[in-house]
Design an enzyme around this catalytic site. Structure first.
Site, short mmCIF file in Angstrom:
data_model
loop_
_atom_site.label_atom_id
_atom_site.label_comp_id
_atom_site.label_asym_id
_atom_site.label_seq_id
_atom_site.Cartn_x
_atom_site.Cartn_y
_atom_site.Cartn_z
N SER A 119 0.83 -1.20 0.00
CA SER A 119 0.00 0.00 0.00
C SER A 119 0.86 1.25 0.00
O SER A 119 1.97 1.26 0.56
CB SER A 119 -0.85 -0.01 1.27
OG SER A 119 -1.47 1.24 1.45
N TYR A 143 -1.54 0.32 10.28
CA TYR A 143 -1.84 -0.45 9.05
C TYR A 143 -0.66 -0.35 8.07
O TYR A 143 -0.16 -1.37 7.57
CB TYR A 143 -3.13 0.10 8.42
CG TYR A 143 -3.31 -0.26 6.97
CD1 TYR A 143 -3.69 -1.53 6.59
CD2 TYR A 143 -3.08 0.69 5.96
CE1 TYR A 143 -3.85 -1.86 5.25
CE2 TYR A 143 -3.22 0.37 4.63
CZ TYR A 143 -3.61 -0.90 4.28
OH TYR A 143 -3.74 -1.23 2.95
N LYS A 147 2.17 -3.26 6.55
CA LYS A 147 2.49 -3.49 5.13
C LYS A 147 4.01 -3.38 4.89
O LYS A 147 4.59 -4.16 4.16
CB LYS A 147 1.74 -2.51 4.23
CG LYS A 147 0.22 -2.71 4.23
CD LYS A 147 -0.17 -3.91 3.41
CE LYS A 147 -1.65 -4.20 3.45
NZ LYS A 147 -2.05 -5.37 2.68
C1 UD1 Z 1 -5.94 4.94 2.89
C2 UD1 Z 1 -4.48 4.62 2.73
C3 UD1 Z 1 -4.30 3.71 1.55
C4 UD1 Z 1 -5.04 2.45 1.84
C5 UD1 Z 1 -6.50 2.77 2.00
C6 UD1 Z 1 -7.18 1.50 2.46
C7 UD1 Z 1 -3.03 6.35 3.58
C8 UD1 Z 1 -2.32 7.60 3.29
N1 UD1 Z 1 -3.74 5.85 2.56
O1 UD1 Z 1 -6.30 5.76 1.79
O2 UD1 Z 1 -2.94 3.40 1.37
O3 UD1 Z 1 -4.84 1.51 0.82
O4 UD1 Z 1 -6.68 3.77 3.00
O5 UD1 Z 1 -8.38 1.71 3.07
O6 UD1 Z 1 -2.96 5.81 4.67
N2 UD1 Z 1 -12.73 11.13 2.65
C9 UD1 Z 1 -13.78 11.96 2.98
N3 UD1 Z 1 -14.91 11.38 3.50
C10 UD1 Z 1 -15.04 10.04 3.72
C11 UD1 Z 1 -13.95 9.20 3.37
C12 UD1 Z 1 -12.81 9.78 2.84
O7 UD1 Z 1 -13.72 13.17 2.81
O8 UD1 Z 1 -16.09 9.59 4.21
C13 UD1 Z 1 -11.52 11.72 2.02
C14 UD1 Z 1 -10.23 11.51 2.80
O9 UD1 Z 1 -10.01 12.53 3.70
C15 UD1 Z 1 -9.20 11.48 1.65
C16 UD1 Z 1 -9.97 10.84 0.49
O10 UD1 Z 1 -11.34 11.06 0.79
O11 UD1 Z 1 -8.85 12.79 1.27
C17 UD1 Z 1 -9.72 9.37 0.32
O12 UD1 Z 1 -9.92 8.70 1.56
P1 UD1 Z 1 -10.00 7.11 1.68
O13 UD1 Z 1 -10.86 6.57 0.60
O14 UD1 Z 1 -10.37 6.79 3.10
O15 UD1 Z 1 -8.54 6.61 1.38
P2 UD1 Z 1 -7.13 7.09 1.97
O16 UD1 Z 1 -7.23 7.44 3.40
O17 UD1 Z 1 -6.56 8.10 1.04
#
Ligand code: UD1
Length: 327
Positions: A119, A143, A147
């Site tokens: 990841s 997490y 990895k």
């Molecule tokens: C994270 C991990 C990634 C991992 C994945 C698995 C990090 C940096 N990245 O991705 O390596 O494979 O999780 O689950 O640790 N967001 C919202 N609202 C929501 C959900 C998300 O605004 O309800 C935003 C987050 O703030 C972010 C983006 O959407 O900016 C993506 O979030 P998400 O889909 O949770 O993935 P990551 O956290 O980027």
């Protein structure tokens, strides 16, 4: 080739299974169905309902009922970043101990290749963008730490036991099979696109946008979303690479373009025709403003490009699955 796909009933695993079957590989799926789904299984693949923490069952499976396997693909892990910070024990046991079992079972079964779901979480806060493979690894979450540790175990088993590995560092996996053959929804998703899809089809009321004060063009978080069908293709290419070259590799898999949370919400509203209520809330701890991948190494070594990872394909293929009637 004969392959054992551990976690093959899961969201990414089922896409990998489909791709391997399409390419004519033999596939045995090993999955405990804790988050994987029976509906993600394909009749052409043998299925073993087992747990990576049960070493006896796992090593029996890895030794192969009908002769040995050429490769194991390992996608069995917990992946909720937030949960890993409050319940690290769960991640130690499943992700770390489970992987050690898989490695030892591979040694016993004389399996020479392992393709591992790593990841972008191994990198932590970016020091520069886009993130290439040489970027320092300093995971921000437990997490991500699991990895990274697993990558290090893989390195030792390569050196000591001659097992060649591909560590595939996914950026943000999203979308569903471009041919519509995989329909299992993830339970209680925390990732952005499934959350948006749940709001679009009325399974939840609103989408929370975690912060709009980041140093990005619209203030919301920017990520590199890579389509699962592209990831599946990369697994097949990685196996070809490790087996043909007798060499291990660690590569980043991303689309090399950044998309903001707001851009995704707006595209989802346009494509689904649904209002998708969204509300800005505070930042989520540990979220960097922006993450994008440099995938040059994957282009060069695996001849891989994220061809299906444009925003509309990510959303359309997800919506096709979410709007299907459920039992
Ligand atoms: C994270 C991990 C990634 C991992 C994945 C698995 C990090 C940096 N990245 O991705 O390596 O494979 O999780 O689950 O640790 N967001 C919202 N609202 C929501 C959900 C998300 O605004 O309800 C935003 C987050 O703030 C972010 C983006 O959407 O900016 C993506 O979030 P998400 O889909 O949770 O993935 P990551 O956290 O980027």
């Amino acid at each position: 080739m004969k392959t054992l796909i551990v976690g093959g009933a899961g969201y990414i695993g089922s896409h990998v299974v489909r791709e391997f079957l399409d390419r004519g590989h033999g596939v045995t799926v090993f999955d405990n169905l804790s988050s994987g789904k029976r509906e993600n299984l394909f009749p052409e693949a043998e299925f073993i309902h087992g747990d990576i923490l049960d070493y006896t069952g796992l090593s029996r499976a890895a030794s192969g009922r009908r002769g040995g396997f050429d490769a194991v693909v390992h996608l069995a892990a917990f992946k909720a970043v937030g949960e890993s910070m409050v319940n690290p024990e769960k991640y130690s046991v499943n992700n770390i101990n489970g992987t050690i079992n898989i490695l030892n079972a591979a040694v016993e079964g004389n399996i020479k290749n392992i393709i591992f779901s790593s990841s972008a979480a191994v990198f932590g806060q970016p020091e520069y963008l886009p993130i290439d493979e040489a970027h320092p690894t300093n995971p921000e979450s437990y997490y991500g730490f699991t990895k990274l540790e697993i990558e290090r175990f893989l390195g030792w088993y390569d050196k000591l036991k001659g097992i060649r590995f591909a560590a595939l560092r996914y950026f943000n996996a999203a979308g569903y099979d471009v041919k519509g053959r995989i329909k299992g929804l993830e339970s209680n998703p925390a990732n952005l696109i499934p959350v948006i899809m749940e709001a679009a089809c009325g399974m939840r009321e609103t989408v929370q946008i975690f912060g709009n004060d980041y140093d990005t063009p619209d203030g919301t978080g920017v990520r590199d979303y890579v389509h699962v069908s592209d990831l599946a293709i990369a697994h097949a290419a990685a196996l070809e690479y490790t087996s043909k070259n007798d060499k291990s590799i660690t590569v980043n898999l991303g689309s090399e373009s950044g998309i903001s949370v707001l851009e995704i919400v707006e595209a989802a509203r346009r494509i689904t025709g649904k209002p998708i209520p969204a509300r800005i809330v505070g930042r989520r701890a540990g979220d960097p403003a922006k993450l994008t991948a440099a995938s040059k190494k994957a282009h060069e070594l695996l001849h891989w490009t994220a061809n299906n990872s444009d925003l509309d394909t990510l959303i359309k293929t997800s919506w096709d699955v979410y709007q299907k009637p459920r039992r």
